[in-house]
Design an enzyme around this catalytic site. Sequence first.
Site, mmCIF file in Angstrom:
data_model
loop_
_atom_site.group_PDB
_atom_site.id
_atom_site.type_symbol
_atom_site.label_atom_id
_atom_site.label_comp_id
_atom_site.label_asym_id
_atom_site.label_seq_id
_atom_site.Cartn_x
_atom_site.Cartn_y
_atom_site.Cartn_z
ATOM 1 N N ARG A 9 11.958 -4.905 5.045
ATOM 2 C CA ARG A 9 11.641 -3.496 4.578
ATOM 3 C C ARG A 9 12.414 -2.318 5.463
ATOM 4 N NH1 ARG A 9 5.164 -1.870 4.741
ATOM 5 N NH2 ARG A 9 5.408 -2.179 6.871
ATOM 6 N N ARG A 32 0.448 -8.853 13.488
ATOM 7 C CA ARG A 32 -0.193 -7.731 12.431
ATOM 8 C C ARG A 32 -1.045 -8.404 11.577
ATOM 9 N NH1 ARG A 32 4.889 -4.656 10.677
ATOM 10 N NH2 ARG A 32 3.338 -3.610 9.198
ATOM 11 N N ARG A 59 -9.681 -0.033 8.892
ATOM 12 C CA ARG A 59 -9.086 -1.360 9.167
ATOM 13 C C ARG A 59 -10.116 -2.092 10.176
ATOM 14 N NH1 ARG A 59 -3.327 0.144 8.503
ATOM 15 N NH2 ARG A 59 -1.984 -1.805 9.086
ATOM 16 N N ARG A 89 11.349 -0.042 10.692
ATOM 17 C CA ARG A 89 10.188 0.337 11.566
ATOM 18 C C ARG A 89 10.100 -0.782 12.709
ATOM 19 N NH1 ARG A 89 4.865 0.588 7.952
ATOM 20 N NH2 ARG A 89 4.135 -0.522 9.767
ATOM 21 N N LYS A 116 0.942 -1.284 -0.119
ATOM 22 C CA LYS A 116 0.118 0.174 0.042
ATOM 23 C C LYS A 116 0.824 1.280 0.011
ATOM 24 C CE LYS A 116 -2.155 -0.970 3.828
ATOM 25 N NZ LYS A 116 -1.399 -2.425 4.332
HETATM 26 P P1 ADP Z 1 1.002 -2.037 7.642
HETATM 27 O O1 ADP Z 1 -0.134 -1.689 6.729
HETATM 28 O O2 ADP Z 1 2.286 -2.327 6.753
HETATM 29 O O3 ADP Z 1 0.919 -2.734 8.857
HETATM 30 P P2 ADP Z 1 0.724 0.915 8.471
HETATM 31 O O4 ADP Z 1 1.793 1.891 8.642
HETATM 32 O O5 ADP Z 1 -0.753 1.066 7.804
HETATM 33 O O6 ADP Z 1 1.420 -0.393 8.117
HETATM 34 O O7 ADP Z 1 0.388 0.620 10.048
HETATM 35 C C1 ADP Z 1 1.183 0.249 11.041
HETATM 36 C C2 ADP Z 1 0.510 0.229 12.359
HETATM 37 O O8 ADP Z 1 -0.308 1.409 12.725
HETATM 38 C C3 ADP Z 1 -0.606 -0.840 12.381
HETATM 39 O O9 ADP Z 1 0.135 -2.007 12.657
HETATM 40 C C4 ADP Z 1 -1.627 -0.525 13.417
HETATM 41 O O10 ADP Z 1 -0.717 -0.446 14.841
HETATM 42 C C5 ADP Z 1 -1.528 1.282 13.219
HETATM 43 N N1 ADP Z 1 -2.535 1.525 12.465
HETATM 44 C C6 ADP Z 1 -2.561 1.977 11.193
HETATM 45 N N2 ADP Z 1 -3.843 2.460 10.755
HETATM 46 C C7 ADP Z 1 -4.899 1.844 11.828
HETATM 47 C C8 ADP Z 1 -6.204 2.068 11.777
HETATM 48 N N3 ADP Z 1 -6.745 2.460 10.882
HETATM 49 N N4 ADP Z 1 -6.737 1.653 12.847
HETATM 50 C C9 ADP Z 1 -5.754 1.187 13.819
HETATM 51 N N5 ADP Z 1 -4.597 1.188 13.931
HETATM 52 C C10 ADP Z 1 -4.235 1.334 12.726
#
Ligand code: ADP
Length: 230
Positions: free
Chosen positions: A131, A175, A92, A164, A17
């Site tokens: 990554r 995750r 999410r 990260r 994404k």
């Molecule tokens: P990835 O899709 O690779 O897990 P992101 O940067 O989108 O990476 O998200 C990293 C973390 O941020 C997630 O594991 C979660 O803890 C938090 N997060 C991101 N977006 C949301 C959301 N919409 N609701 C709840 N937690 C979120």
Amino acid sequence: MEVHVVLLLFGPPGCGKGTQSPLLRDRLGIPAISTGDMLRRESEKHSDTGKTIDCLLAAGCLVPNEMVNHLLEARLAEPDCRDGFLIDGYPRTVEQASHLHQILEGLDLAAPTLVHMDVPDSVLISRLSARWNCRSCGAIYNLLSKPPLRDGFCDIDNEPLWQRNDDTVETAHCRLDAYKAVTDPVLGFYKLGGTGNVIHVNAHQSPDAVFEEIKAALETEVFSPVRLRT
Ligand code: ADP
């Protein structure tokens, strides 16, 4: 006539994404919003909320709906979002999807197009643990498929790369579990509820090939509200 575009990049952690988001942003001329990036910025603040978010991110858990909803709502109210936007990482949960529905109605924006990026689990775990990111320009590298030219440094601005703290094998499993339990059902919300379009792309390909597939899907008549710049 002005066309409002609301795109949601949807898929498991590591599906790409964050790689597709800037490509689509530039092509469509709309802001790209990442809730993950917003939360990482919050986690660096020395407030109680910042500390709570930091712990949740490090453990690979989702941040509570109210916190993310609040941050996103404030961001979508900014003037650059008036003609549409793309979001990476939200909704999410089904609760977030229904919250977004209300926000879009309030802003008088079109129903979203959800781009579902599909990748096998085994590929995701190896992608995540390889990554590396550039904090200053946001570029994403992968030691297996897209290593930087100079070890540990960004090709674009020469800044040191960082990993990260949730991109470890253990946290990646947490995750993915969270994705399957509470994020996967969001697809049903859009497919069954009829509150937006859903397109599926095979994201187990090179970033260029994935981008071409997304573009082709968005250009079809079925998704006529979405118009790509030539
Ligand atoms: P990835 O899709 O690779 O897990 P992101 O940067 O989108 O990476 O998200 C990293 C973390 O941020 C997630 O594991 C979660 O803890 C938090 N997060 C991101 N977006 C949301 C959301 N919409 N609701 C709840 N937690 C979120």
